[in-house]
Structures are given as structure tokens and as C-alpha cells.
Design a protein around this motif. Structure first.
Motif, PDB file in Angstrom:
ATOM      1  N   GLU A 189       3.685  -4.977 -10.425  1.00 55.89           N
ATOM      2  CA  GLU A 189       3.712  -5.085  -8.970  1.00 55.89           C
ATOM      3  C   GLU A 189       3.386  -3.765  -8.277  1.00 55.89           C
ATOM      4  N   LYS A 190       3.635  -2.645  -8.939  1.00 61.60           N
ATOM      5  CA  LYS A 190       3.198  -1.367  -8.360  1.00 61.60           C
ATOM      6  C   LYS A 190       1.681  -1.323  -8.222  1.00 61.60           C
ATOM      7  N   ASN A 191       1.004  -1.972  -9.158  1.00 62.58           N
ATOM      8  CA  ASN A 191      -0.455  -1.950  -9.170  1.00 62.58           C
ATOM      9  C   ASN A 191      -1.095  -3.097  -8.405  1.00 62.58           C
ATOM     10  N   PHE A 192      -0.519  -4.306  -8.503  1.00 64.43           N
ATOM     11  CA  PHE A 192      -1.242  -5.469  -8.014  1.00 64.43           C
ATOM     12  C   PHE A 192      -0.455  -6.339  -7.029  1.00 64.43           C
ATOM     13  N   SER A 193       0.647  -5.822  -6.484  1.00 58.95           N
ATOM     14  CA  SER A 193       1.263  -6.489  -5.340  1.00 58.95           C
ATOM     15  C   SER A 193       0.437  -6.164  -4.104  1.00 58.95           C
ATOM     16  N   VAL A 194       0.783  -6.754  -2.956  1.00 55.69           N
ATOM     17  CA  VAL A 194       0.069  -6.438  -1.719  1.00 55.69           C
ATOM     18  C   VAL A 194       0.137  -4.947  -1.436  1.00 55.69           C
ATOM     19  N   THR A 195       1.321  -4.370  -1.600  1.00 55.16           N
ATOM     20  CA  THR A 195       1.495  -2.934  -1.362  1.00 55.16           C
ATOM     21  C   THR A 195       0.659  -2.110  -2.330  1.00 55.16           C
TER      22      THR A 195
ATOM     23  N   PHE B  79      13.854 -14.474   2.517  1.00 60.15           N
ATOM     24  CA  PHE B  79      13.343 -13.145   2.829  1.00 60.15           C
ATOM     25  C   PHE B  79      12.167 -12.848   1.917  1.00 60.15           C
ATOM     26  N   GLU B  80      11.111 -12.281   2.495  1.00 61.40           N
ATOM     27  CA  GLU B  80      10.003 -11.788   1.675  1.00 61.40           C
ATOM     28  C   GLU B  80       9.396 -10.596   2.392  1.00 61.40           C
ATOM     29  N   GLY B  81       9.591  -9.422   1.809  1.00 64.56           N
ATOM     30  CA  GLY B  81       9.079  -8.213   2.435  1.00 64.56           C
ATOM     31  C   GLY B  81       9.710  -7.999   3.793  1.00 64.56           C
ATOM     32  N   SER B  82       8.899  -7.938   4.835  1.00 62.30           N
ATOM     33  CA  SER B  82       9.401  -7.717   6.192  1.00 62.30           C
ATOM     34  C   SER B  82       9.489  -9.013   6.982  1.00 62.30           C
ATOM     35  N   ASP B  83       9.453 -10.150   6.312  1.00 63.47           N
ATOM     36  CA  ASP B  83       9.496 -11.448   6.995  1.00 63.47           C
ATOM     37  C   ASP B  83      10.730 -12.243   6.596  1.00 63.47           C
ATOM     38  N   LEU B  84      11.268 -12.958   7.575  1.00 65.38           N
ATOM     39  CA  LEU B  84      12.370 -13.885   7.341  1.00 65.38           C
ATOM     40  C   LEU B  84      11.952 -15.256   7.864  1.00 65.38           C
TER      41      LEU B  84
ATOM     42  N   TYR C 263       5.227 -21.012 -11.115  1.00 64.92           N
ATOM     43  CA  TYR C 263       4.866 -20.699  -9.733  1.00 64.92           C
ATOM     44  C   TYR C 263       4.781 -19.179  -9.647  1.00 64.92           C
ATOM     45  N   MET C 264       3.611 -18.661  -9.336  1.00 64.21           N
ATOM     46  CA  MET C 264       3.403 -17.209  -9.303  1.00 64.21           C
ATOM     47  C   MET C 264       3.195 -16.757  -7.868  1.00 64.21           C
ATOM     48  N   TYR C 265       3.992 -15.787  -7.442  1.00 64.33           N
ATOM     49  CA  TYR C 265       3.954 -15.317  -6.057  1.00 64.33           C
ATOM     50  C   TYR C 265       3.621 -13.832  -6.011  1.00 64.33           C
ATOM     51  N   VAL C 266       2.652 -13.472  -5.173  1.00 65.44           N
ATOM     52  CA  VAL C 266       2.296 -12.075  -4.967  1.00 65.44           C
ATOM     53  C   VAL C 266       2.563 -11.728  -3.510  1.00 65.44           C
ATOM     54  N   GLY C 267       3.471 -10.784  -3.300  1.00 67.78           N
ATOM     55  CA  GLY C 267       3.791 -10.297  -1.959  1.00 67.78           C
ATOM     56  C   GLY C 267       4.020  -8.808  -2.047  1.00 67.78           C
TER      57      GLY C 267
ATOM     58  N   LEU D 132      -0.054 -24.359 -13.132  1.00 68.99           N
ATOM     59  CA  LEU D 132       0.183 -23.022 -12.587  1.00 68.99           C
ATOM     60  C   LEU D 132      -0.090 -23.096 -11.091  1.00 68.99           C
ATOM     61  N   VAL D 133       0.900 -22.736 -10.290  1.00 68.64           N
ATOM     62  CA  VAL D 133       0.762 -22.766  -8.833  1.00 68.64           C
ATOM     63  C   VAL D 133       0.710 -21.333  -8.323  1.00 68.64           C
ATOM     64  N   LEU D 134      -0.345 -21.000  -7.585  1.00 69.07           N
ATOM     65  CA  LEU D 134      -0.541 -19.648  -7.064  1.00 69.07           C
ATOM     66  C   LEU D 134      -0.137 -19.598  -5.599  1.00 69.07           C
ATOM     67  N   SER D 135       0.604 -18.536  -5.227  1.00 68.83           N
ATOM     68  CA  SER D 135       1.090 -18.465  -3.861  1.00 68.83           C
ATOM     69  C   SER D 135       1.110 -17.027  -3.364  1.00 68.83           C
ATOM     70  N   GLY D 136       1.603 -16.851  -2.132  1.00 68.04           N
ATOM     71  CA  GLY D 136       1.621 -15.526  -1.526  1.00 68.04           C
ATOM     72  C   GLY D 136       0.205 -15.079  -1.204  1.00 68.04           C
ATOM     73  N   GLU D 137      -0.121 -13.842  -1.545  1.00 70.94           N
ATOM     74  CA  GLU D 137      -1.447 -13.296  -1.268  1.00 70.94           C
ATOM     75  C   GLU D 137      -2.540 -14.066  -1.988  1.00 70.94           C
ATOM     76  N   MET D 138      -2.213 -14.694  -3.103  1.00 73.20           N
ATOM     77  CA  MET D 138      -3.213 -15.448  -3.866  1.00 73.20           C
ATOM     78  C   MET D 138      -3.686 -16.705  -3.147  1.00 73.20           C
TER      79      MET D 138
END
Length: 393
Positions: free
Chosen positions: A264-270, A91-96, A216-220, A331-337
Motif C-alpha cells: 500500500e505504500k507503493n500502490f495505494s492512492v497515496t 470510514f475510509e481515508g478522509s471520508d465518512l 473483494y479487493m479495495y484500493v484507497g 474477484l471484485v475490484l473496488s475503490g480506486e480500481m
């Protein structure tokens, strides 16, 4: 380890001997009965009896003949990775994301489900149940053949107890989610943090293959990190390692229990969407916010350029805090990155060179959404070795 049948519980000894045979076939495919006897230190009659039993169950199959060493050509045996299956879900946000794999970890079928907003725990579990049914039907797999399911969830998960102690996106707070999933799906469950699952997938089969330590850094909808040290996933004393979303980066209004962290309040996708709207930028919530900022900045939008630089600075700050403590090899960047262009990557590297003494090898994740699925599948294969199941099950 092989246990002789002279001592101990007979059923237990038999199962341990079965496990020894299957272990050898997983390590070295295509062995004869005689070779299995030599490698397991079991008698040939014992090996033959157990092999015939497992052939009938579909665990082992005969795959031709080997070279003769003076007598008849021996029949070679192989572990049947298609005999049973495992399921991975993240699960990540609104996606499965969900997939079914064979016992070697090769994906057989995969499905993506968009969850209805707002997402809560009950709707997430219902989507999991419905998607599993569609997935197994698509793969032509009976539920009885499924060994278990690995589920990656946002928040702090306690693997042993099967509880989620902190998940703002779903509202799960100190709830026995693992038990509820097992009851709904009628399958053994391995529960873990979603980013931990992604980290293991990328480590075993993606950009991190071959390194001994990585972050591993994930931004969602949130921001999290997975940590591999000396080829082992580091979880922390209360399985809360990698919760970098709570770093004090960006504006820091008072935070109530159950809310997202400052970073994450500041720099997540939301968070970035909120900043864009506050600047009067017209952005599409269904499209990558980073791609839109890059495009708008390239078209001459001053507010978009300012926000884009703020995002690079914020992400680089989180990376600097993390790598200065852990000093990872990669360092592995993922999600929005993943939508970073070469200019953005270079800007983050430049900032890191200014701020920290040693900058690791920085790469974009290779497996994308498959990383979490591969990690979830691996977690089941690791925790539920099929050889340990009762004979004849």
C-alpha cells in the motif's frame, strides 16, 4: 426454537416465544394467528396474547384478511420493518459514509462527510457523532428507535473486544474504540474492518450475489481485501485476514510499527500520488489518480504511461498472490480500481493469465460506497435481532 412455558424462567420463555413468532413473520410475511400457532407449536391463546402485545409495541401490524377456510376470514399479520432502525457507518481515508436503514436493511437516508485533515481518532469520532445527529434528523427517526450501529474502520479490528489493534490512518493502536463509540452515541456498536463490511455488502446485494467464494479487493489510502469462503466471511485466527497491504510488492524501505505496508505504500492512492509527483507529473489530489494517469497517457505523456503500467503490474501482482492461494470463484475490484477502463482491465487479466494457473471471474464492484453501508447495516441486523430485546422495551 419455541420453548414451552411449563419450565424455565417465565420471562425468558415468553421472549423466546416472541422471537419464534417474529422469526416466522420475517420468513413468511402475512400469516394469520392460527397459522402462527401451527408453525410455532404454541397454543392459539398464547399466540393471540403475544401478537396483541407486539401490535401495541409497533413490531407487528394487521394488513387485511386472508381466504376463509369455513369460518370468518382470518386477519393477516406482518412484521413491521419500519418500527425500528439500524445505522451503518464506514470510514475510509478522509471520508465518512453513513446511512440509516429499516429492519429489512433498506436504506432510508444517507450522508457523506468529508473529514478535516489530518484525520485522527478523536476527530473521526466527533464526525461520527455529528453526522449521526444530522442523519437521524434527515430521516425523521428518533434515537430511541435505533437498535444499534455497525461501524467499519480501517485496520485490524477485534469484533468481540471492540478494539482496533492496527490502524495507521487514524492512529488507533490497541484502543477500545467500540466502547468509546458506544459511550458517545449511546448505542450498541458492531465494529469491523471497513473492507470486511464492503465485502459483505457486495456479497449479499452486489456483484457477488449468488457466488459461494469471492475476494473483494479495495484500493484507497490503504489496500485491503475481504474474503468469502463457502458463503462465510473468513476473518483469520486474529481477525487479520485480508491485510494484503503488507505484501512485499514494490520498493520496500524499512517499515516501522504503525506504518502502512509495502504494497500500500507503493500502490495505494497515496502511494501512486507520491510516484506521480516524483516523476514531475502535475496531478489533482481531489481527482481520481488513475483517471488522470489514463488521460495523461492518452495525451502522449511518457512518464504517465510508465507509471500507469507500473500500477497495473503492481495491482496484478497483489491479485495474483491472493487468488493463487485462495482460488476464489470471483474477484471484485473496488475503490480506486473502479476507475479502470476496459484497456486497464484487459491488461490486468493478461498479466494474471501469464502468472497464475486459474483466473477467477473479475468484476468491478456494483454498489460502490453503498457496499460498506449495506455490510454495516447487515452486521447489526445479524448481531442484534430485535426479537431478542426484552418485551415492552
Amino acid at each position: 426454537m419455541v420453548i414451552r412455558g411449563r419450565t424455565g424462567n417465565t420471562k425468558f420463555v415468553k421472549q423466546m416465544n416472541r422471537e419464534g413468532i417474529l422469526h416466522q413473520l420475517r420468513q413468511e410475511p402475512r400469516l394469520s394467528r392460527a397459522e402462527l400457532a401451527a408453525k410455532t407449536n404454541l397454543s392459539r391463546p398464547c399466540v393471540s396474547a403475544l401478537v396483541e402485545e407486539m401490535i401495541q409495541e409497533g413490531l407487528i401490524r394487521e394488513v387485511g384478511t386472508g381466504e376463509s377456510k369455513g369460518g370468518r376470514r382470518p386477519i393477516l399479520l406482518e412484521y413491521n420493518v419500519q418500527a425500528y432502525a439500524v445505522v451503518g457507518a464506514v470510514f475510509e481515508g478522509s471520508d465518512l459514509e453513513m446511512a440509516v436503514a429499516d429492519m429489512k436493511g433498506e436504506l432510508i437516508a444517507q450522508r457523506h462527510t468529508r473529514l478535516k485533515q489530518p484525520v485522527d481518532g478523536d476527530s473521526a469520532l466527533k464526525a461520527l457523532e455529528e453526522t449521526l445527529a444530522r442523519l437521524l434528523a434527515a430521516g425523521g427517526i428518533d434515537r430511541d428507535r435505533v437498535v444499534g450501529i455497525g461501524v467499519g474502520l480501517p485496520g485490524i479490528t477485534q469484533r468481540r473486544s471492540g478494539t482496533v489493534s492496527h490502524a495507521p490512518s487514524t492512529g488507533w493502536m490497541d484502543l477500545p474504540v467500540g466502547r468509546e463509540i458506544e459511550e458517545r452515541l449511546r448505542l450498541p456498536v458492531v465494529l469491523d474492518n471497513d473492507v470486511n463490511m464492503m465485502t459483505q455488502g457486495e456479497f449479499f446485494g452486489g456483484a457477488g450475489a449468488g457466488v459461494s467464494s469471492l475476494v473483494y479487493m479495495y484500493v484507497g489510502t490503504g489496500i485491503g481485501a475481504g474474503i468469502i469462503l463457502d458463503k462465510q466471511l473468513y476473518r483469520g485466527s486474529r481477525e487479520a485476514s485480508g491485510e494484503i497491504g503488507y505484501m512485499r510488492i514494490g520498493d520496500s524501505p524499512a517499515r516501522r510499527k504503525g506504518e502502512f505496508g509495502v504494497f500500500e505504500k507503493n500502490f495505494s492512492v497515496t502511494g501512486i500520488h507520491g510516484k506521480a509527483q516524483a516523476l514531475g507529473l502535475v496531478v489533482d489530489p481531489e481527482e481520481s489518480i488513475l483517471r488522470q494517469l489514463i488521460r495523461l497517457s492518452g495525451e502522449g505523456s511518457g512518464p504517465a504511461e510508465v507509471l500507469l503500467n507500473e500500477v497495473y503490474h503492481g495491482w496484478a501482482s497483489g491479485i495474483a498472490n491472493t487468488v493463487s492461494v485462495l482460488d476464489p470463484e470471483m474477484l471484485v475490484l473496488s475503490g480506486e480500481m473502479l476507475h479502470l477502463d476496459e484497456s486497464g482491465l484487459n491488461r490486468i487479466r493478461e498479466l494474471l493469465l501469464e502468472w497464475v494457473p486459474v483466473v477467477p471471474d473479475i468484476r468491478l464492484a456494483e454498489l460502490r460506497e453503498r457496499a460498506g453501508l449495506m455490510g454495516a447495516v447487515h452486521s447489526v441486523l445479524e448481531a442484534h435481532s430485535f426479537a431478542s430485546m426484552p418485551a415492552g422495551s
